[in-house]
Design a protein around this motif. Structure first.
Motif, PDB file in Angstrom:
ATOM      1  N   THR A 285      40.414  29.434  40.026  1.00 53.48           N
ATOM      2  CA  THR A 285      39.111  29.666  40.660  1.00 53.48           C
ATOM      3  C   THR A 285      37.938  29.284  39.771  1.00 53.48           C
ATOM      4  OG1 THR A 285      38.962  31.953  39.862  1.00 53.48           O
ATOM      5  CG2 THR A 285      40.069  31.594  41.986  1.00 53.48           C
ATOM      6  N   GLY A 286      38.171  29.052  38.485  1.00 51.56           N
ATOM      7  CA  GLY A 286      37.073  28.780  37.575  1.00 51.56           C
ATOM      8  C   GLY A 286      36.152  29.965  37.372  1.00 51.56           C
ATOM      9  N   GLY A 287      36.620  31.157  37.738  1.00 54.60           N
ATOM     10  CA  GLY A 287      35.793  32.350  37.611  1.00 54.60           C
ATOM     11  C   GLY A 287      34.863  32.582  38.781  1.00 54.60           C
ATOM     12  N   ASN A 288      34.940  31.753  39.810  1.00 49.44           N
ATOM     13  CA  ASN A 288      34.080  31.909  40.981  1.00 49.44           C
ATOM     14  C   ASN A 288      34.664  32.922  41.958  1.00 49.44           C
ATOM     15  OD1 ASN A 288      32.251  29.826  40.095  1.00 49.44           O
ATOM     16  ND2 ASN A 288      33.804  28.332  40.704  1.00 49.44           N
ATOM     17  N   PHE A 289      33.884  33.251  42.975  1.00 53.12           N
ATOM     18  CA  PHE A 289      34.308  34.117  44.084  1.00 53.12           C
ATOM     19  C   PHE A 289      34.684  35.518  43.605  1.00 53.12           C
ATOM     20  CE2 PHE A 289      36.274  29.801  44.685  1.00 53.12           C
ATOM     21  CZ  PHE A 289      35.178  29.243  45.325  1.00 53.12           C
ATOM     22  N   GLY A 290      33.977  36.017  42.576  1.00 58.04           N
ATOM     23  CA  GLY A 290      34.202  37.378  42.112  1.00 58.04           C
ATOM     24  C   GLY A 290      35.460  37.581  41.308  1.00 58.04           C
ATOM     25  N   THR A 291      36.016  36.510  40.701  1.00 58.37           N
ATOM     26  CA  THR A 291      37.268  36.633  39.948  1.00 58.37           C
ATOM     27  C   THR A 291      37.073  36.488  38.444  1.00 58.37           C
ATOM     28  OG1 THR A 291      37.704  34.251  40.178  1.00 58.37           O
ATOM     29  CG2 THR A 291      38.581  35.708  41.896  1.00 58.37           C
ATOM     30  N   GLN A 292      35.832  36.438  37.980  1.00 59.29           N
ATOM     31  CA  GLN A 292      35.584  36.184  36.566  1.00 59.29           C
ATOM     32  C   GLN A 292      36.113  37.306  35.684  1.00 59.29           C
ATOM     33  OE1 GLN A 292      35.248  33.814  34.622  1.00 59.29           O
ATOM     34  NE2 GLN A 292      33.075  33.319  34.387  1.00 59.29           N
ATOM     35  N   VAL A 293      36.675  36.931  34.524  1.00 59.00           N
ATOM     36  CA  VAL A 293      37.144  37.894  33.530  1.00 59.00           C
ATOM     37  C   VAL A 293      36.479  37.583  32.200  1.00 59.00           C
ATOM     38  CG1 VAL A 293      39.358  38.381  34.649  1.00 59.00           C
ATOM     39  CG2 VAL A 293      39.176  36.466  33.050  1.00 59.00           C
ATOM     40  N   LEU A 294      36.662  38.480  31.244  1.00 56.76           N
ATOM     41  CA  LEU A 294      35.907  38.404  29.993  1.00 56.76           C
ATOM     42  C   LEU A 294      36.204  37.131  29.212  1.00 56.76           C
ATOM     43  CD1 LEU A 294      33.903  39.898  28.202  1.00 56.76           C
ATOM     44  CD2 LEU A 294      35.817  41.094  27.135  1.00 56.76           C
ATOM     45  N   ALA A 295      37.473  36.745  29.112  1.00 55.08           N
ATOM     46  CA  ALA A 295      37.825  35.565  28.322  1.00 55.08           C
ATOM     47  C   ALA A 295      37.206  34.305  28.917  1.00 55.08           C
ATOM     48  CB  ALA A 295      39.343  35.421  28.232  1.00 55.08           C
ATOM     49  N   ASN A 296      37.239  34.180  30.244  1.00 53.11           N
ATOM     50  CA  ASN A 296      36.668  32.992  30.881  1.00 53.11           C
ATOM     51  C   ASN A 296      35.146  33.006  30.827  1.00 53.11           C
ATOM     52  OD1 ASN A 296      37.319  30.526  32.474  1.00 53.11           O
ATOM     53  ND2 ASN A 296      36.055  31.540  34.007  1.00 53.11           N
TER      54      ASN A 296
END
Length: 340
Positions: A285-296
């Protein structure tokens, strides 16, 4: 039109590429040969040393390279990252703890921290629980080696490879188009004629990403816990059965207490891997759509938006979050070795 006797542009380009490759190979070979030569000289000198210098020199020879690599690869980057986290984004002005305040007070970063906490709690618990259940079930089956190999096989796949596999599993097409994703096909087979785009459905997409980590780590948990279960003395199990324990009671009051240390080690190990989860989110997802995490988010701030100070602050936060887990894991391993 090329002049007769002169190489074509394609041939010249290919020749230049081969020349560059040969130069790089020669440089790499020279560096490796030089490093090995220096090591041989050092070991030769250590072997020739006698008297009071023999022991200190031997210690320096064997520990020196490891200490040097540790300093260059861990200590120096850690200190530099901590220093950069106290500067502004372009590293020209000292801002103190401003970047850390931004990390804990900005709404978007708070969402990232919540997602990371969900990953840290759910994925390790599910992977360890499934690994424990599979360890109990597979050990009672014939040909258990085959089943264990199949369950452990995802560990041989990189997280990027696993993410690409599940990207096809979660593939979803619009209404009226044939679905090629396994999950969408299952939804259609169950009567859901218009399944959603799974990667756009919040917060479901976050849990679907966690499934990739669970799939990869379950085999590791199963193998380690299976070895721990087999190490339980038969006398203890037989005594518990004579006392009337069986089934769930035998598992809960005998098996789990006997392998508690191993369960904790597996759980914390999977936690450490999960906390550093970058590949899955970045690939799917590249961190989009509410899936972002700290490492990314750390990667995005540092190398996409070039906010060096904020990215360094997130890196320090990630390091401080991993550190207690590593320390606890080491303590538990030492306790287990002490018992043995």
């Amino acid at each position: 039109m090329s002049v007769p006797g002169t190489p074509s542009p394609a041939a010249a380009l290919a020749g230049g590429a081969w020349g560059d490759a040969a130069i790089k190979f020669g440089n790499s070979f020279g560096a490796i040969a030089g490093f090995l030569g220096i090591l041989l000289l050092v070991f030769f000198a250590a072997g020739r040393a006698r008297g009071r210098l023999a022991r200190p020199l031997a210690v320096a020879v064997f520990l020196g390279p490891a200490v040097l690599l540790l300093l260059v690869g861990l200590v120096v980057p850690l200190l530099r990252t901590g220093y950069l986290s106290l500067l502004n984004d372009d590293g020209t002005r000292f801002v103190g703890g401003e970047n850390y305040g931004w990390a804990f007070t900005t709404e978007s970063v708070q969402e990232v921290l919540v997602n990371t906490l969900l990953w840290l709690v759910i994925a390790p618990l599910v992977a360890t629980g499934l690994g424990l259940v599979l360890a109990l079930l597979v050990d009672r089956m014939r040909g258990q080696g085959v089943y264990k190999s199949l369950i452990f096989m995802p560990m041989a796949i990189s997280l990027v490879g696993a993410s690409i596999i599940f990207k096809f599993v979660y593939e979803s097409r619009g209404p009226g188009q044939s679905q090629i994703g396994l999950l969408s096909q299952l939804a259609v087979a169950l009567g859901w004629n218009d399944p959603p785009n799974w990667m756009l459905s919040q917060p479901l997409n976050t849990f679907l990403l966690m499934a990739v980590m669970v799939w990869v780590q379950t085999g590791f948990a199963m193998v380690v816990l299976s070895a721990a279960i087999k190490a339980i003395p038969d006398e203890i199990t037989e005594a518990a059965r004579l006392d009337g324990a069986g089934g769930v009671r035998l598992f809960w009051y005998v098996t789990v207490p006997m392998i508690r240390t191993t369960v904790v080690v597996v759980l914390t190990t999977v936690m450490i891997t999960t906390l550093k989860a970058f590949d899955i989110v970045r690939t799917m997802t590249g961190g989009n759509f509410g899936t972002q995490v700290l490492a990314n988010e750390m990667y995005s701030q540092s190398f996409v938006q070039f906010n060096t100070g904020r990215g360094s602050a997130l890196a320090v936060i990630l390091f401080l979050a991993v550190l207690p887990l590593v320390a606890y894991n080491i303590v538990q391993l030492r306790k287990e070795r002490g018992v043995r």
